[in-house]
Design a protein around this motif. Structure first.
Motif, mmCIF file in Angstrom:
data_model
loop_
_atom_site.group_PDB
_atom_site.id
_atom_site.type_symbol
_atom_site.label_atom_id
_atom_site.label_comp_id
_atom_site.label_asym_id
_atom_site.label_seq_id
_atom_site.Cartn_x
_atom_site.Cartn_y
_atom_site.Cartn_z
ATOM 1 N N SER A 1 0.828 -1.209 0.000
ATOM 2 C CA SER A 1 0.000 0.000 0.000
ATOM 3 C C SER A 1 0.859 1.255 0.000
ATOM 4 C CB SER A 1 -0.946 0.000 1.210
ATOM 5 O OG SER A 1 -0.225 0.100 2.416
ATOM 6 N N LYS A 2 2.143 1.130 0.347
ATOM 7 C CA LYS A 2 3.031 2.292 0.306
ATOM 8 C C LYS A 2 3.429 2.654 -1.127
ATOM 9 C CE LYS A 2 6.772 3.072 2.652
ATOM 10 N NZ LYS A 2 8.013 2.657 3.349
ATOM 11 N N GLU B 1 1.663 -2.962 3.951
ATOM 12 C CA GLU B 1 2.383 -1.755 3.553
ATOM 13 C C GLU B 1 3.474 -2.019 2.523
ATOM 14 O OE1 GLU B 1 2.981 0.690 7.371
ATOM 15 O OE2 GLU B 1 1.479 -0.852 7.785
ATOM 16 N N LYS C 1 8.179 1.096 11.094
ATOM 17 C CA LYS C 1 7.267 1.523 10.024
ATOM 18 C C LYS C 1 6.245 2.546 10.505
ATOM 19 C CE LYS C 1 3.823 -2.106 10.711
ATOM 20 N NZ LYS C 1 2.505 -1.771 10.142
ATOM 21 N N ASP D 1 -6.653 3.781 3.811
ATOM 22 C CA ASP D 1 -6.463 2.488 4.464
ATOM 23 C C ASP D 1 -7.297 2.421 5.747
ATOM 24 O OD1 ASP D 1 -5.493 0.016 5.013
ATOM 25 O OD2 ASP D 1 -3.395 0.608 5.159
ATOM 26 N N CYS E 1 0.259 4.189 10.790
ATOM 27 C CA CYS E 1 1.506 3.958 10.038
ATOM 28 C C CYS E 1 1.453 4.578 8.646
ATOM 29 C CB CYS E 1 1.793 2.469 9.905
ATOM 30 S SG CYS E 1 1.584 1.536 11.430
ATOM 31 N N VAL E 2 0.315 4.418 7.973
ATOM 32 C CA VAL E 2 0.225 4.913 6.594
ATOM 33 C C VAL E 2 0.103 6.432 6.557
ATOM 34 C CG1 VAL E 2 -0.605 2.804 5.517
ATOM 35 C CG2 VAL E 2 -2.241 4.324 6.609
ATOM 36 N N ASN F 1 3.571 8.025 6.562
ATOM 37 C CA ASN F 1 4.271 7.946 5.278
ATOM 38 C C ASN F 1 3.856 9.043 4.304
ATOM 39 O OD1 ASN F 1 6.130 6.484 3.510
ATOM 40 N ND2 ASN F 1 4.303 6.030 2.289
#
Lengths: 356, 356
Positions: free
Chosen positions: A270-271, A299, B46, B276, B326-327, B330
């Motif tokens: 997903s990153k 991810e 992460k 997400d 986490c997402v 990023n």
């Protein structure tokens, strides 16, 4: 910046590949279509976030570009783009100050959908000799921002026209996907109400790549803000706006694991592909390997389900066609421009992550 | 880098706020829990992608850190972290060369789930005096990478042990969420099979924040790789791993539009909150405003549905608790560390976007 590899076989994965020949072809086709249906094009840069491609679009006849955030417009102005539409309610002293700086540098226009936003703009922009052009955003069924009725559009247009540093520029909508007729009807009614109130409506701006191709030549819309048409993606193919051969953006990935006969794992999760499916089943498909679909993401892992005899081997390098190209662009610091398998250039995604 | 504002009221939106007091509390609680159940902690970076927080975790007793990509490990090694686990199949000449450079700088270990990956590692690492530690990844029900049986684990462990530049380090799993017992049983069987084959199993590594809190003291697992526990998020609260008062990461956003009585719009969309949801309903909730949930996202707009008398006004600045912390990390180049409403520091997200 990475060193430029000779071919796609030399690129470390995951990476974004942009087929420059398809990009140029997509830009030319959109221009021809816009000419045919008699609308101006003002492409949305959210899809590519690259000043280089914004310039290609303007060179191909676009009247200017569309950005969603001031930070994106600042990047594009720095790169030499001179006519930018920001269809966004700009709120707060810091953002208004940045907007004023931009307005002194380039031809700028914005939208509003409330008296609050107009009040802020009217406080910041006060020079009748250099007014800011302001359009009224209309909710024609898209269910995001926008006034709810033609009467409200007229009321806001009057407020804009009464502010000495602002000028009323017309109407804008984020249309309901798949219902272009609804937006046309709504906007035609609002334009009539405005003309009746003595407020001529110079621009009527709509957006959305899929519906542009279905739009009839007659209609109220004067300007279109398509974004995804420059790359297209799996969603656009599903909506019949493109064929797989038009799709210019793929994610280059490596098969790093093959735990079961029907499950292979990519180094792209997903990153790199994003979790944004736009309501589609699956997260992407592997180009040239029918039956290999990305059915799950964490991810840093993409789970590929193999069916219909599809074969992948550990170490294979594959190209994934993602569901939504725009959000993929935002996840990478740079993209590789390719022609066939030759790497032509590496571009930094200059407007990536410009959130404010 | 942005200039440091005094308080959160001076920060431009959208922005990520990290409550540093909660971070320190979460790190301390995890350490106490790990001590109680007798496992070592090797936190996954992460979630935060910040060398500064990796160091906090090591200072609080972690035996090292976990990274998912070589690029993340390079950033952490550059910042002075000295013991890094990369639970990933490293494939391809370029990545193997980078892995070798890392192995000469720090204490490094990796995982494999195939003979192909071992073959690549064995070709790159050939020095018996400085072997690379390699664990075997096991699919205990998580359905991602990993060997499918204890027999396959033994076969790969033998291949590793037979390679002069590699040393067998034990077992690793990405466990099935909510079924910690399944992973324990699987791993206990595999460890027995390994011991029976004369291959002692130094480390048994598992991961996942939610299950760590349910894990009993007895068991086969020697090391845990939790990530999200440092921030927690809406998903972790739903899984009973945390309360809202433990959650350290929020997205500061501004209400920019309020088109209908029950719909308000934030300047934070999928580019800041991500799409997400980890299977949750809604994309987030507004802290301190019960009944205000983020029910839809486009790239730069968050659609808030208001219920139960929840009130928002255009210009309001709110804090959104996202589904998956986490997402979100990023998506931002920098995060604001806050204590209460005071801004303590701004940190660049050094390992953001390190995809290769």
């Amino acid at each position: 910046m990475s060193m430029k590899p000779k071919t796609i076989h030399d690129i470390e994965t995951p990476a974004v590949l942009i087929d420059i020949d398809r990009v140029k072809d997509n830009i030319a086709r959109a221009r021809a279509h816009a000419d045919r249906i008699g609308v101006k094009l003002r492409p949305h840069i959210k899809t590519h976030k690259l000043p280089e491609f914004a310039k290609l679009q303007v060179e191909a006849g676009a009247v200017g570009i569309t950005c969603q955030k001031i930070g994106e417009a600042e990047v594009m102005a720095d790169a030499g783009l001179t006519d930018i539409f920001l269809p966004y309610n700009i709120i707060g002293a810091t953002k208004l100050a940045r907007l004023k700086v931009l307005h002194d540098r380039i031809t700028l226009s914005v939208t509003v959908d409330s008296a609050d936003t107009i009040s802020g703009l009217a406080g910041a922009f006060t020079d009748p000799a250099h007014p800011l052009k302001v359009l009224v955003e209309c909710d024609t069924g898209g269910g995001r921002c926008g006034v709810q009725s033609a009467e409200d559009a007229v009321a806001l247009a009057k407020l804009i026209a009464a502010s000495q540093g602002l000028t009323f520029g017309g109407l804008m909508t984020f249309p309901p996907t798949g219902k272009p007729k609804d937006a046309e009807t709504w906007l035609a009614n609002a334009r009539s109400a405005l003309v009746g109130a003595g407020l001529p409506c110079e621009t009527v701006s709509s957006g959305g790549t899929p519906d542009m191709w279905q739009k009839p030549a007659e209609g109220v819309i004067t300007e279109y803000r398509p974004g995804t048409y420059i790359y297209f993606d799996r969603y656009q193919v599903a909506k019949d706006a493109a064929t797989p051969e038009h799709c210019a953006l793929t994610v280059l990935a490596t098969v790093v694991s093959h735990p079961t006969p029907t499950r292979a794992i990519l180094d792209s999760g997903s990153k790199s592909l994003s979790s944004d499916t736009l309501g589609m089943a699956d997260y992407g498909e592997i180009v040239g390997v029918p039956g290999a679909r990305v059915t799950g993401l964490s991810e840093e892992h993409g789970i590929v389900t193999l069916s219909d005899g599809a074969v992948l081997v550990i170490g294979d390098r594959v190209r994934v066609l993602p569901d939504h190209a725009c959000v993929v662009t935002n996840l990478f610091d740079e993209v590789y421009l390719v022609s066939g398998e030759t790497v032509v250039d590496i571009l930094p995604v200059a407007a990536r992550g410009r959130l404010t």
